[in-house]
Design a protein around this motif. Sequence first.
Motif, PDB file in Angstrom:
ATOM      1  N   ALA A  97     -68.008  77.284  33.995  1.00 48.64           N
ATOM      2  CA  ALA A  97     -69.450  77.504  33.771  1.00 48.64           C
ATOM      3  C   ALA A  97     -70.200  76.172  33.741  1.00 48.64           C
ATOM      4  O   ALA A  97     -71.296  76.047  34.280  1.00 48.64           O
ATOM      5  CB  ALA A  97     -69.669  78.275  32.472  1.00 48.64           C
ATOM      6  N   ARG A  98     -69.591  75.166  33.114  1.00 42.91           N
ATOM      7  CA  ARG A  98     -70.235  73.843  33.064  1.00 42.91           C
ATOM      8  C   ARG A  98     -70.329  73.236  34.463  1.00 42.91           C
ATOM      9  O   ARG A  98     -71.318  72.581  34.803  1.00 42.91           O
ATOM     10  CB  ARG A  98     -69.457  72.907  32.134  1.00 42.91           C
ATOM     11  CG  ARG A  98     -69.598  73.288  30.678  1.00 42.91           C
ATOM     12  CD  ARG A  98     -69.063  72.217  29.751  1.00 42.91           C
ATOM     13  NE  ARG A  98     -69.011  72.683  28.379  1.00 42.91           N
ATOM     14  CZ  ARG A  98     -70.076  72.785  27.579  1.00 42.91           C
ATOM     15  NH1 ARG A  98     -71.262  72.456  28.036  1.00 42.91           N
ATOM     16  NH2 ARG A  98     -69.951  73.227  26.355  1.00 42.91           N
ATOM     17  N   PRO A 105     -80.637  74.626  33.391  1.00 45.55           N
ATOM     18  CA  PRO A 105     -81.010  74.099  32.063  1.00 45.55           C
ATOM     19  C   PRO A 105     -80.251  74.768  30.912  1.00 45.55           C
ATOM     20  O   PRO A 105     -80.571  74.540  29.751  1.00 45.55           O
ATOM     21  CB  PRO A 105     -82.510  74.446  31.995  1.00 45.55           C
ATOM     22  CG  PRO A 105     -82.637  75.691  32.810  1.00 45.55           C
ATOM     23  CD  PRO A 105     -81.608  75.600  33.900  1.00 45.55           C
ATOM     24  N   PHE A 106     -79.255  75.596  31.226  1.00 39.05           N
ATOM     25  CA  PHE A 106     -78.664  76.447  30.199  1.00 39.05           C
ATOM     26  C   PHE A 106     -77.612  75.737  29.346  1.00 39.05           C
ATOM     27  O   PHE A 106     -76.827  74.944  29.839  1.00 39.05           O
ATOM     28  CB  PHE A 106     -78.063  77.704  30.834  1.00 39.05           C
ATOM     29  CG  PHE A 106     -79.051  78.430  31.702  1.00 39.05           C
ATOM     30  CD1 PHE A 106     -80.294  78.797  31.199  1.00 39.05           C
ATOM     31  CD2 PHE A 106     -78.763  78.723  33.032  1.00 39.05           C
ATOM     32  CE1 PHE A 106     -81.225  79.434  31.991  1.00 39.05           C
ATOM     33  CE2 PHE A 106     -79.685  79.365  33.836  1.00 39.05           C
ATOM     34  CZ  PHE A 106     -80.920  79.723  33.321  1.00 39.05           C
ATOM     35  N   ARG A 107     -77.612  76.107  28.061  1.00 48.08           N
ATOM     36  CA  ARG A 107     -76.625  75.554  27.122  1.00 48.08           C
ATOM     37  C   ARG A 107     -75.423  76.500  27.101  1.00 48.08           C
ATOM     38  O   ARG A 107     -75.555  77.698  26.830  1.00 48.08           O
ATOM     39  CB  ARG A 107     -77.269  75.446  25.732  1.00 48.08           C
ATOM     40  CG  ARG A 107     -76.377  74.760  24.734  1.00 48.08           C
ATOM     41  CD  ARG A 107     -77.184  74.152  23.585  1.00 48.08           C
ATOM     42  NE  ARG A 107     -76.283  73.345  22.747  1.00 48.08           N
ATOM     43  CZ  ARG A 107     -75.648  73.833  21.680  1.00 48.08           C
ATOM     44  NH1 ARG A 107     -75.807  75.082  21.323  1.00 48.08           N
ATOM     45  NH2 ARG A 107     -74.853  73.046  20.967  1.00 48.08           N
ATOM     46  N   ILE A 108     -74.244  75.941  27.396  1.00 48.82           N
ATOM     47  CA  ILE A 108     -73.019  76.738  27.516  1.00 48.82           C
ATOM     48  C   ILE A 108     -72.105  76.385  26.351  1.00 48.82           C
ATOM     49  O   ILE A 108     -71.888  75.204  26.055  1.00 48.82           O
ATOM     50  CB  ILE A 108     -72.324  76.452  28.869  1.00 48.82           C
ATOM     51  CG1 ILE A 108     -73.239  76.898  30.015  1.00 48.82           C
ATOM     52  CG2 ILE A 108     -70.969  77.145  28.956  1.00 48.82           C
ATOM     53  CD1 ILE A 108     -73.004  76.156  31.314  1.00 48.82           C
ATOM     54  N   LEU A 109     -71.573  77.397  25.689  1.00 52.75           N
ATOM     55  CA  LEU A 109     -70.728  77.138  24.523  1.00 52.75           C
ATOM     56  C   LEU A 109     -69.562  78.118  24.485  1.00 52.75           C
ATOM     57  O   LEU A 109     -69.724  79.301  24.833  1.00 52.75           O
ATOM     58  CB  LEU A 109     -71.580  77.290  23.251  1.00 52.75           C
ATOM     59  CG  LEU A 109     -70.920  76.850  21.945  1.00 52.75           C
ATOM     60  CD1 LEU A 109     -70.749  75.332  21.923  1.00 52.75           C
ATOM     61  CD2 LEU A 109     -71.743  77.305  20.760  1.00 52.75           C
ATOM     62  N   ALA A 123     -72.307  74.264  15.999  1.00 51.89           N
ATOM     63  CA  ALA A 123     -72.702  74.165  17.412  1.00 51.89           C
ATOM     64  C   ALA A 123     -73.344  75.468  17.878  1.00 51.89           C
ATOM     65  O   ALA A 123     -74.351  75.470  18.593  1.00 51.89           O
ATOM     66  CB  ALA A 123     -71.488  73.833  18.277  1.00 51.89           C
ATOM     67  N   LEU A 124     -72.779  76.601  17.430  1.00 51.46           N
ATOM     68  CA  LEU A 124     -73.314  77.909  17.816  1.00 51.46           C
ATOM     69  C   LEU A 124     -74.667  78.160  17.149  1.00 51.46           C
ATOM     70  O   LEU A 124     -75.603  78.672  17.785  1.00 51.46           O
ATOM     71  CB  LEU A 124     -72.309  79.012  17.458  1.00 51.46           C
ATOM     72  CG  LEU A 124     -72.708  80.452  17.780  1.00 51.46           C
ATOM     73  CD1 LEU A 124     -73.067  80.621  19.256  1.00 51.46           C
ATOM     74  CD2 LEU A 124     -71.579  81.422  17.417  1.00 51.46           C
ATOM     75  N   VAL A 132     -69.227  82.036  25.534  1.00 48.55           N
ATOM     76  CA  VAL A 132     -67.905  82.507  25.965  1.00 48.55           C
ATOM     77  C   VAL A 132     -67.026  82.532  24.726  1.00 48.55           C
ATOM     78  O   VAL A 132     -67.039  81.573  23.948  1.00 48.55           O
ATOM     79  CB  VAL A 132     -67.253  81.537  26.992  1.00 48.55           C
ATOM     80  CG1 VAL A 132     -66.033  82.177  27.643  1.00 48.55           C
ATOM     81  CG2 VAL A 132     -68.250  81.083  28.039  1.00 48.55           C
ATOM     82  N   GLY A 133     -66.257  83.605  24.516  1.00 51.37           N
ATOM     83  CA  GLY A 133     -65.434  83.612  23.314  1.00 51.37           C
ATOM     84  C   GLY A 133     -64.353  84.666  23.300  1.00 51.37           C
ATOM     85  O   GLY A 133     -64.351  85.601  24.106  1.00 51.37           O
ATOM     86  N   THR A 134     -63.424  84.470  22.365  1.00 52.16           N
ATOM     87  CA  THR A 134     -62.392  85.480  22.118  1.00 52.16           C
ATOM     88  C   THR A 134     -62.961  86.471  21.101  1.00 52.16           C
ATOM     89  O   THR A 134     -63.816  86.090  20.285  1.00 52.16           O
ATOM     90  CB  THR A 134     -61.118  84.817  21.567  1.00 52.16           C
ATOM     91  OG1 THR A 134     -61.482  83.959  20.470  1.00 52.16           O
ATOM     92  CG2 THR A 134     -60.409  83.993  22.624  1.00 52.16           C
ATOM     93  N   PRO A 135     -62.496  87.723  21.110  1.00 50.91           N
ATOM     94  CA  PRO A 135     -63.116  88.741  20.236  1.00 50.91           C
ATOM     95  C   PRO A 135     -63.119  88.370  18.752  1.00 50.91           C
ATOM     96  O   PRO A 135     -64.133  88.521  18.073  1.00 50.91           O
ATOM     97  CB  PRO A 135     -62.254  89.983  20.501  1.00 50.91           C
ATOM     98  CG  PRO A 135     -61.699  89.788  21.869  1.00 50.91           C
ATOM     99  CD  PRO A 135     -61.474  88.313  21.997  1.00 50.91           C
TER     100      PRO A 135
END
Length: 337
Positions: A97-98, A105-109, A123-124, A132-135
Motif C-alpha cells: 500500500a505504501r 495523500p493518504f495515511r496508511i497504517l 499512531a492509530l 490494515v490489521g489482524t482481527p
Amino acid sequence: MDFTSLELPEPVRQGIREAGFVTATPIQEAALPLALKGKDVAGQSQTGTGKTAAFLIAAFTRLLRTPAPAPAAGGATPRVLIIAPTRELTVQIESDARLLGRFTPFRILAVYGGIDYAKQRDALAAGADVLVGTPGRLIDYLKQRVWSPRQVEVLVIDEADRMFDMGFIADLRFILRRLPPPERRQSFLFSATLSFRVLELTWEFMNNPTQITIMPQQKTAERVEQALYHVGREEKFALLLGLLRREGGDRILIFSNTREEARRLEDRLVRNGWETRALTGDVDQKKRLKTLADFKEGRLPILVATDVASRGLHIEAVSHVVNWDLPQDAEDYVHRI
C-alpha cells in the motif's frame, strides 16, 4: 491488459509505474474493471497472483474520486479497512500500500500483535485513511474507541478461508457488523477457495458481489520439480543433510507441521553447520520481520517454518521447498510450494 488502458487518477498511475507494473495479471484484469465501476468483488485466487495490487488500486482510485467526509470526533475514522488473518500478511499489504500509494495523500497504517501496543494505539489515534490489521488487534482498539468503522467506504477481507481455519470468524463478524451497510460501501473478498462458508460471508456482508475465479492451469507453481522420498522417521534428518549438501541452493524453505518440530529442526541444522532460523507463531514480532527480511534478501539461506508462513507470503527466488512433514490437507501443500 495494460494499466495505461484503465482510467486511473494520476497519483495511482505514478504508483503503478514506480512499482514497475506494466501488464495486469489475470486476477487484476478480471477484478479491476468491475471494481473501478464500484461493484463488489469476491475473487478466488492464489497467493502471488497480484490480488493485493488489484484491491489497492481500486481503493485508492475510489478515495481520490470521492471527497473525504468531515472528520468525526473521537478516534480515527479510516476510509479503507483491510482485514488479514496473519501478521506477516498484514505487514506485506501495508508495504504494498505504501509503494502503490506513494503519490497519494493518504495515511496508511497497520495494526497487529507482537509490536509495542501503546505506540501502535497512539499512531492509530492520530488518524489513518487506510487501516490494515489482524482481527484481534482491530477489535482491541475498536473496543477502546481508538478508531471507528462508521466511515469505512472500502472493505477488503483477504485470505478469507484462512480466517475460518485460524478461528477468527467470530472476530471478523464482530467487526463487519459495525460497518456501514453493504450498499453504502464497496467490498472485496479474496480467498484461495470459495467454499460454502466463505460464500455465506459474501451473501451476508457484501452487496451482490461478482464472483471471479482465476484457476491456474496447474495449481502448484510453474516449473517446480517435485520429488518424493519414502524414508523412516529416524532416517529423515540424515537424508535432509545429504539433500542439502547435494542440491546446494541459497534460499531453502523447510516446512514442519508444529512449532516444536520447527525449533528442533532449527537446532539440529545449526549444530550441523547450516545457518538456519525458525519462523513460528510464538516468535517475537521484530525478530519475525527481521528473519523474513533476511531470508527474502538472501542473507539467511535456510528458513524452517510452520504453515503460518506459507499463506499470504510471496517470497521470490526460493530455490528449494522441503516438506519435512506432509501438511494436513492438499491446499496447504499447494500453498507451500
